[in-house]
Design an enzyme around this catalytic site. Structure first.
Site, PDB file in Angstrom:
ATOM      1  CG  ASP A   1       5.291  21.724 -26.978  1.00  0.00           C
ATOM      2  OD1 ASP A   1       4.624  22.053 -25.859  1.00  0.00           O
ATOM      3  OD2 ASP A   1       6.243  22.863 -27.440  1.00  0.00           O
TER       4      ASP A   1
ATOM      5  CG  HIS B   1      -5.381   3.351  -3.065  1.00  0.00           C
ATOM      6  ND1 HIS B   1      -5.657   2.262  -3.918  1.00  0.00           N
ATOM      7  CD2 HIS B   1      -4.305   2.659  -2.128  1.00  0.00           C
ATOM      8  CE1 HIS B   1      -5.084   1.450  -3.918  1.00  0.00           C
ATOM      9  NE2 HIS B   1      -4.176   1.589  -2.722  1.00  0.00           N
TER      10      HIS B   1
ATOM     11  CG  ASP C   1       5.746   1.421   0.242  1.00  0.00           C
ATOM     12  OD1 ASP C   1       5.303   2.385   0.864  1.00  0.00           O
ATOM     13  OD2 ASP C   1       5.247   0.360  -0.151  1.00  0.00           O
TER      14      ASP C   1
ATOM     15  CG  HIS D   1      -3.868  -3.382   3.627  1.00  0.00           C
ATOM     16  ND1 HIS D   1      -2.476  -3.601   4.102  1.00  0.00           N
ATOM     17  CD2 HIS D   1      -4.332  -2.029   4.332  1.00  0.00           C
ATOM     18  CE1 HIS D   1      -2.338  -2.662   5.053  1.00  0.00           C
ATOM     19  NE2 HIS D   1      -3.396  -1.743   5.176  1.00  0.00           N
TER      20      HIS D   1
ATOM     21  CG  HIS E   1       4.113  -4.195  -1.579  1.00  0.00           C
ATOM     22  ND1 HIS E   1       5.120  -3.599  -2.175  1.00  0.00           N
ATOM     23  CD2 HIS E   1       3.354  -3.481  -1.029  1.00  0.00           C
ATOM     24  CE1 HIS E   1       5.096  -2.308  -1.595  1.00  0.00           C
ATOM     25  NE2 HIS E   1       4.128  -2.259  -0.877  1.00  0.00           N
TER      26      HIS E   1
ATOM     27  CD  GLU F   1       2.268  -1.972   2.919  1.00  0.00           C
ATOM     28  OE1 GLU F   1       1.527  -0.906   2.891  1.00  0.00           O
ATOM     29  OE2 GLU F   1       2.984  -2.341   1.794  1.00  0.00           O
TER      30      GLU F   1
ATOM     31  CD  GLU G   1       4.524   0.502   3.330  1.00  0.00           C
ATOM     32  OE1 GLU G   1       4.027   1.703   3.030  1.00  0.00           O
ATOM     33  OE2 GLU G   1       4.772  -0.223   2.400  1.00  0.00           O
TER      34      GLU G   1
HETATM   35  N1  GLY Z   1       2.708   3.095  -0.794  1.00  0.00           N
HETATM   36  C1  GLY Z   1       2.219   1.904  -1.625  1.00  0.00           C
HETATM   37  C2  GLY Z   1       2.115   0.869  -0.572  1.00  0.00           C
HETATM   38  O1  GLY Z   1       2.156   0.973   0.428  1.00  0.00           O
HETATM   39  O2  GLY Z   1       1.677  -0.286  -1.033  1.00  0.00           O
HETATM   40 MN    MN Z   2       3.610  -0.648   0.565  1.00  0.00          MN
HETATM   41 MN    MN Z   3       3.361   2.408   1.299  1.00  0.00          MN
END
Ligand code: GLY
Ligand code: MN
Ligand code: MN
Length: 436
Positions: A36, A239, A267, A346, A350, A380, A403
């Protein structure tokens, strides 16, 4: 303007966009962890954006047309449950406080919804978001269809209501931007606190605890995502969330951590030396990433396309990788072959808002979309170098990301997270002041 008025205006805007038909937008379900015990409840962003109502077991129904209606279904008052789980508004108070036309007990949802769907031409619903709701909505529509012989029609158009909502949420209003400023300021203070606390021998989780402490003591409800506190080689795992290693003298520490305030995420990533002083090789790479970020931020302005900040950062990084002999050939050749992806894999940002990776499309009519005032996103760039025979040893196990959160303004962009230090001089100066 009160919060309730802001949410009501958003519902009215959605009603106008729908033109005609019925929308059904459920609250997020509670998630059981085991027995629960539940995970901390986090409302569905779309539902909360339109209602400001943070209880589970609720559904918003909107009827568009000549007499627009905004209807809430929610839990009834229940003294026994309120003793165990806390306050419930109940339909009567919820209707008044949150400015709905009507509110009903959630137990009446199926019967009322089957009535409300009758003769509506279109159904707007977050298709595919919740499997259980999908089945229930299809069944209710079938119930309406079954009344065909009495002249009733069921909605024959189905629309994903998120298409309209995502566009609305992409452009932040002043109330939203003010909340994002608060989240960003708390997160920036947490990064300063982390820089003050770091010493060789401390554990990554000790630094995570400093961040979480700063979030909560300033009223943030939660981290916006699982914090990454990654020393040395761990920073090359994009990650990484183990956060359980000791910090070593000579390593860099990458922290990607930020909080959520009243439904809005921040972020931030900062990278800094555990010792308080960058080595020459670390400084070279760091300055390259910082210059890439500056180029991206300079490209973030109204009228620019979404990809322009990314492309600006890429050019700086590609040239830097050539200069440091990490990539061979010219900058153009590195961009063309995408050989930079070995070290920068990357993209540069975003959308940011109620969700850390916020809603909104990145292309429109097959073109990167145009930036406009009120759009908020991260910038970032990074560089991640693992040990390899063809890489100078001084660069091994170096992971750097910087970032910040920006919001497009009338003539450029505002950096919401500017209070978190990021120049080599500012970081070294702050850490020197707190090194004893
Ligand atoms: N913290 C997630 C990113 O930077 O996209
Ligand atoms: Mn981010
Ligand atoms: Mn981030």
């Amino acid at each position: 303007m009160s919060d309730a008025t802001v949410h009501k205006q958003r519902r009215n805007r959605l009603l106008q966009k729908m033109q005609r038909g019925i929308a059904v937008i459920p609250a997020a379900p509670e998630a059981v962890r085991n027995g629960d015990t539940h995970y901390p409840y986090r409302y569905d962003s779309h539902f909360y954006y339109l209602t400001g109502f943070d209880e589970p077991d609720a559904v918003l129904v909107l009827i568009a047309g000549d007499e627009p209606q905004s209807i809430l279904f929610c839990r009834e008052k229940n003294m026994e449950r309120e003793i165990w789980d806390g306050y419930r508004h109940g339909p009567d108070a919820a209707k008044e406080i949150f400015c709905f036309n009507t509110a009903f007990p959630i137990a009446q949802l199926d019967d009322k919804l089957a009535e409300l769907m009758c003769n509506q031409p279109a159904l707007f619903y977050p298709l595919g978001a919740h499997a259980l709701w999908d089945g229930r909505i299809i069944e209710l529509r079938a119930r309406v269809q079954a009344q065909a012989r009495s002249g009733v029609t069921a909605p024959d158009e189905m629309h994903d209501v998120r298409v309209l909502l995502n566009e609305m949420r992409l452009l932040k209003d002043d109330v939203e931007l003010a909340t994002m400023h608060r989240a960003a300021a708390i997160s920036a203070a947490a990064h300063v606190r982390a820089m003050r606390a770091v010493r060789p021998g401390r554990m990554e989780y000790e630094i995570e605890a400093e961040l979480l402490h700063e979030f909560r003591r300033n009223g943030a409800q939660a981290p916006a995502y699982t914090p990454i506190v990654a020393g040395g080689a761990n920073a090359c795992v994009l990650h990484y969330t183990g956060n359980n290693a000791a910090l070593k003298d000579g390593d860099l520490l990458l922290i990607d951590a930020a909080c959520e305030v009243d439904g809005y995420a921040s972020d931030i990533t900062r990278t800094f030396p555990v010792s308080g002083k960058f080595s020459a090789a670390q400084k070279d790479l760091y300055e390259m990433v910082l210059a890439a970020q500056a180029a991206a931020i300079a490209a973030a302005r109204p009228g620019a396309r979404w990809n322009e900040p990314h492309d600006a950062a890429l050019r700086v990084i590609a040239q830097g990788l050539v200069d440091f002999k990490l990539c061979s050939g010219s900058m153009d050749a590195v961009l063309e072959s995408e050989s930079y992806k070995r070290f920068y894999m990357h993209r540069t940002g975003h959308w940011l808002g109620m969700d850390v990776h916020d809603v909104g499309t990145y292309k429109q009519d097959n073109e990167w979309r145009m930036l406009q005032r009120g759009m908020a996103f991260t910038v970032e760039p990074g560089c991640y170098i693992r040990p390899a025979d063809d890489v100078p040893q001084a660069f091994w196990n170096t992971g750097i990301r910087i970032e910040d959160d920006v919001a497009i303004s009338a003539d450029g962009c505002e950096i919401l997270t500017a209070a978190a230090p990021k120049t080599v001089a500012a970081i070294e100066e702050l850490m020197a002041r707190h090194s004893s």
